[in-house]
Write an enzyme that holds these catalytic residues in place. Structure first.
Site, PDB file in Angstrom:
ATOM      1  N   HIS A   1      44.578  34.593  45.378  1.00 32.72           N
ATOM      2  CA  HIS A   1      45.919  34.201  45.814  1.00 32.72           C
ATOM      3  C   HIS A   1      46.358  34.996  47.055  1.00 32.72           C
ATOM      4  O   HIS A   1      45.523  35.431  47.820  1.00 32.72           O
ATOM      5  CB  HIS A   1      46.915  34.348  44.665  1.00 32.72           C
ATOM      6  CG  HIS A   1      46.470  33.652  43.421  1.00 32.72           C
ATOM      7  ND1 HIS A   1      46.577  32.302  43.247  1.00 32.72           N
ATOM      8  CD2 HIS A   1      45.864  34.142  42.287  1.00 32.72           C
ATOM      9  CE1 HIS A   1      46.078  31.953  42.061  1.00 32.72           C
ATOM     10  NE2 HIS A   1      45.630  33.050  41.464  1.00 32.72           N
TER      11      HIS A   1
ATOM     12  N   GLU B   1      50.671  38.126  40.554  1.00 31.36           N
ATOM     13  CA  GLU B   1      49.225  38.272  40.368  1.00 31.36           C
ATOM     14  C   GLU B   1      48.547  38.692  41.669  1.00 31.36           C
ATOM     15  O   GLU B   1      47.636  39.524  41.672  1.00 31.36           O
ATOM     16  CB  GLU B   1      48.629  36.961  39.864  1.00 31.36           C
ATOM     17  CG  GLU B   1      47.123  37.002  39.703  1.00 31.36           C
ATOM     18  CD  GLU B   1      46.533  35.625  39.410  1.00 31.36           C
ATOM     19  OE1 GLU B   1      45.298  35.520  39.413  1.00 31.36           O
ATOM     20  OE2 GLU B   1      47.305  34.667  39.190  1.00 31.36           O
TER      21      GLU B   1
ATOM     22  N   GLU C   1      38.519  37.321  35.344  1.00 36.40           N
ATOM     23  CA  GLU C   1      39.896  37.345  34.860  1.00 36.40           C
ATOM     24  C   GLU C   1      40.083  38.633  34.055  1.00 36.40           C
ATOM     25  O   GLU C   1      39.371  38.867  33.072  1.00 36.40           O
ATOM     26  CB  GLU C   1      40.187  36.132  33.975  1.00 36.40           C
ATOM     27  CG  GLU C   1      40.053  34.790  34.683  1.00 36.40           C
ATOM     28  CD  GLU C   1      41.310  34.399  35.446  1.00 36.40           C
ATOM     29  OE1 GLU C   1      42.239  35.226  35.535  1.00 36.40           O
ATOM     30  OE2 GLU C   1      41.356  33.249  35.938  1.00 36.40           O
TER      31      GLU C   1
ATOM     32  N   HIS D   1      40.978  37.962  39.496  1.00 38.73           N
ATOM     33  CA  HIS D   1      42.181  37.225  39.118  1.00 38.73           C
ATOM     34  C   HIS D   1      42.753  37.793  37.823  1.00 38.73           C
ATOM     35  O   HIS D   1      42.085  38.532  37.101  1.00 38.73           O
ATOM     36  CB  HIS D   1      41.873  35.738  38.906  1.00 38.73           C
ATOM     37  CG  HIS D   1      41.634  34.979  40.166  1.00 38.73           C
ATOM     38  ND1 HIS D   1      42.552  34.102  40.711  1.00 38.73           N
ATOM     39  CD2 HIS D   1      40.573  34.975  41.007  1.00 38.73           C
ATOM     40  CE1 HIS D   1      42.056  33.587  41.818  1.00 38.73           C
ATOM     41  NE2 HIS D   1      40.859  34.097  42.019  1.00 38.73           N
TER      42      HIS D   1
END
Length: 523
Positions: free
Chosen positions: A36, A54, A175, A107
């Site tokens: 992101h 995030e 993640e 992430h």
């Protein structure tokens, strides 16, 4: 420490091996990709009373990973070092242009169900020579994360994420935990949790490099990889006010009942974005776009399809309530919802789904605005569609605003719109879409039962004043996003409201009248 002659002799024998290992690491190029950034903050969740993005969390962790790897002489590059937006293609191209040996995207997870928790790592089962080493890297990183962070092990899975399908070297997406889960968030967002997350990913990379020290990591073998989808909770909740239950997985099948909003369903099977469900005494098929899943549904790994990169476009939600999902199909879980009139920035389009900063939405319920607003306000000619040819069937529009497209899918452009209650003549039906004289419409929002059109509320007279709350608010020629933009208003401007219709306000402007969405007017 005193060395014996034997110890010195052994140390001298080890020197060539130590030199080769250090030399190999100094020639290793690793790209760390903080997910992101910029206009795409990723998941946003409260932490210690403040919203945590995030994009900021994973950037901090990625910089720590870089410092740890650099201590071994490894050449480390980050796709971004500040809060900037980088396209998915450019992230992978950056690694490809560097001829990198490894690509690791970092992430954090989030889900509407705050009970969802744990750690997972993804690679792409491309079926080519990179798949085996990508899987090994993913497994190494996953094992270290579970051991170091002590969070639930959700597993290692193959998924066709864009950064993984485009990378030309072993690549994984890591993640670190669920920002939406209080326990996970407390662990990964703290100073210690950030350091531990970086340490775990670093250790996983180093373990992988050690296991492959005898070979160049860019030379991989072509070995088929078996994958298993994540475990799921096959329950869902209806998000539409009334959801048709049909005999088969398309709008061509007969309606056998209906489910009210918030009804709980058990999902028995999923096919082509439709779920076969059971609720009470009724079993049948419903459109997955109106069912919120408790967790991610099973994902079938298929080759990635090309996506269009971000073009700076925006769009406006035209559905009453639109699900924001974690991926580009109704197989993915619902993260949040958007209401009619909400403006979204479109980062990418894939298979008629748009990626926005908070997730993915169906393109069928987004009216895109690719052109800049035109000032000053000018009159807009009204285009009258040709009369419909005689048809064997008629239908009534059930959506507030329904897009008319140039073809029978959401991949085709919007040519006009229809309001709720409009009666159409159906010339043919194909794959759940109806063709009428002026274009194609989704059968999900057309009632074929012959019911009379629902009455449209009469315009409410108003002498009210309002204040614009959006940074920029489009003025349109009519009361929907299907009408042309004829001007703009800025935040704080005062307006006179002449009438209100279906959530839109007609306002007085310097050169006439226009319509604005009531979602961005404070009365």
């Amino acid at each position: 420490m005193k060395l014996t002659k034997l110890g010195i002799f052994i140390w001298i024998l080890m020197l060539p091996t130590l030199f080769v290992e250090a030399q190999n690491l100094s020639q290793t190029v690793i790209v760390i990709d903080p997910g992101h950034g910029g206009m795409d903050p990723g998941a946003v969740w409260p932490f210690n009373g403040q919203p945590l993005h995030e994009s900021g969390l994973v950037l901090d962790i990625s910089l720590r990973i870089e410092n740890l790897l650099a201590q071994h002489g490894i050449q480390v590059h980050l796709t971004r070092r500040t809060d900037v937006y980088v396209t998915l293609n450019n992230r992978a191209h950056f690694a490809n242009n560097l001829n990198a040996n490894l690509f690791v995207s970092v992430h954090a997870n989030a889900f509407a169900n705050t009970q969802s928790n744990g750690i997972e790592t993804f690679f792409f089962n491309s079926g080519n020579q990179r798949a085996t080493q990508s899987q090994s890297l993913a497994q190494s990183i996953q094992a270290q994360k579970v051991q170091t962070l002590g969070l639930r092990n959700r597993g290692v899975f193959s998924m066709p994420f864009r950064v993984l399908t485009q990378a030309q070297m072993p690549a994984v997406l890591s993640e670190i935990g669920f920002m939406s889960n209080p326990a996970d968030m407390a662990r990964i967002a703290s100073e210690a949790g950030r350091a531990d997350s970086a340490q775990a990913i670093y250790a996983g990379i180093m373990n992988f490099l050690g296991a492959n020290a005898s070979t160049n990591v860019s030379n991989v073998v072509n070995t088929p990889v078996a994958t298993t989808p994540p475990a799921v909770d096959n329950n869902g909740t209806v998000t539409a006010f009334n959801l048709n239950v049909r005999t088969g997985p398309s709008t061509n099948h007969q309606i056998i009942g209906g489910l009210p909003r918030n009804a709980s369903v058990s999902i028995l099977e999923t096919r082509d974005d439709w779920h076969r469900v059971q609720s009470g005494n009724i079993t049948g098929w419903v459109s997955g776009d109106f069912v919120s899943l408790a967790t991610l549904a099973p994902v079938v790994v298929v080759p990635a399809t090309p996506a269009q990169e971000a073009t700076g476009q925006s769009g406006i939600v035209i559905a009453s309530v639109l699900n924001v999902r974690s991926g580009p199909s109704t197989n993915y879980g619902v993260l949040s919802t958007l209401r009619s009139g909400a403006v979204v920035n479109i980062l990418e389009t894939r298979n008629s789904w748009h990626r926005i900063p908070t997730g993915w939405v169906s393109g069928d319920f987004i009216n895109q605005n690719g052109a800049a607003p035109q000032l000053p306000i000018v009159a807009t000619p009204v285009v009258t569609p040709p009369p419909a040819a005689p048809a064997s069937q008629t239908g009534t529009v059930t959506a507030n605003v329904l897009n008319v497209r140039s073809g029978s899918s959401t991949a085709h452009g919007v040519v006009s719109t229809l309001n709720r209650g409009a009666v159409i003549n159906i010339l043919e039906t194909r794959d759940g879409w109806h063709r009428m004289a002026s274009g194609w419409v989704s059968g999900d929002f057309v009632s074929l039962e012959g019911n009379a059109p629902a009455p449209i509320p009469a315009p409410a007279p108003s002498n009210q004043q309002g204040t614009v709350t959006a940074n920029f608010l489009n003025i349109r020629a009519g009361a929907s996003t299907g009408h042309n933009i004829i001007g703009t208003l800025r935040s704080g401007e005062r307006i006179s409201i002449l009438e209100t219709r279906n959530g839109w306000h007609q306002i007085q402007t310097a050169s006439g009248t226009g319509w604005v969405s009531g979602d961005f007017i404070n009365i």
